[in-house]
Design an enzyme around this catalytic site. Sequence first.
Site: not given
Length: 321
Positions: A148-150
Amino acid sequence: MMIVRTVTPSESGKRLHRYLRNLMPNMPLGQIYKMIDQGKVRVNGKRKNQNYELAANDEIVLHLEENLFRDASAGAGQKKAKYIGVNANIDVVYEDAELLAVNKPAGLLTHPDQSRSKDTLIGRVHAYLYRKGELDSAMFLPATANRLDRNTSGIVLVGKTAGMLHRLNQWIQQRELDKFYITIVEGRIAGEGRIEGALVRDEKRNRTSVVDAGSRPSGAADAATIKSAATRYRTLQTGRTHSLVEVELISGRTHQIRTHFQSIGHPLLGDLKYGGHVYGSINHQLLHAWRIILPDGREFRAPLPPLMRQTLKRLNLSLPG
């Protein structure tokens, strides 16, 4: 000379030739295949083919001179990190002997990147398993199957064994694993829909764009960089200025949800990179991977993070049920 090794639980599911490749990284792969074919490798006293799937406690015997084994295995397992003092704080959604589902908070990287941040989800997972005594192999480290993105929160699946990691990756590649997200988008959107738009990545800008039919955005290296993508959505509640939406990823491209909703005029709240606007102090997407269904029917859910719950309340929106 006989070299004897016992397969650990985390190494179960690994193919024989991959196990030997990890054990003897300095030996050419062709030579490893030749040893297997010539019967110089035995598993539980029997010859096996190169794709044999190892099980925990299998005994592997190599008929190889000790000095040759020493040269072939030099450096094997030396990359194993030390986890004493590393943050091991993770929110466990589900765990068994092979699989770990973790609820990643927004703001935490899934894996290390070029930044100086050493605190990552996978680092915390390794530290957590280290303290439980479950990092039992220098040749295999548990790894995430999805990322997942940050600033995206929610469920990340970790294969604790080589076999489970392989199955997870296969399920994802074959689109047999159902992934659902919750997000807040700008504007009023109702009902259900499907967004289809091929995507292209600009790695230098860390940005994804929708490719218009018959055109190609600047910066696209060639047609091979353009990937088809499809997103389903179901509106859970429509407010005066924003809508609460459940999103299902049919394909899994980087920034797919963010790009697709921008393309239909409903960017994610706070997502400045993809057309969204600051809401209060929120200047990043509120996107949460809240539900995953495995092909065997198991379903995992992660509760909405506090910031998303607070924002829904301010917008007079709520999750049904």
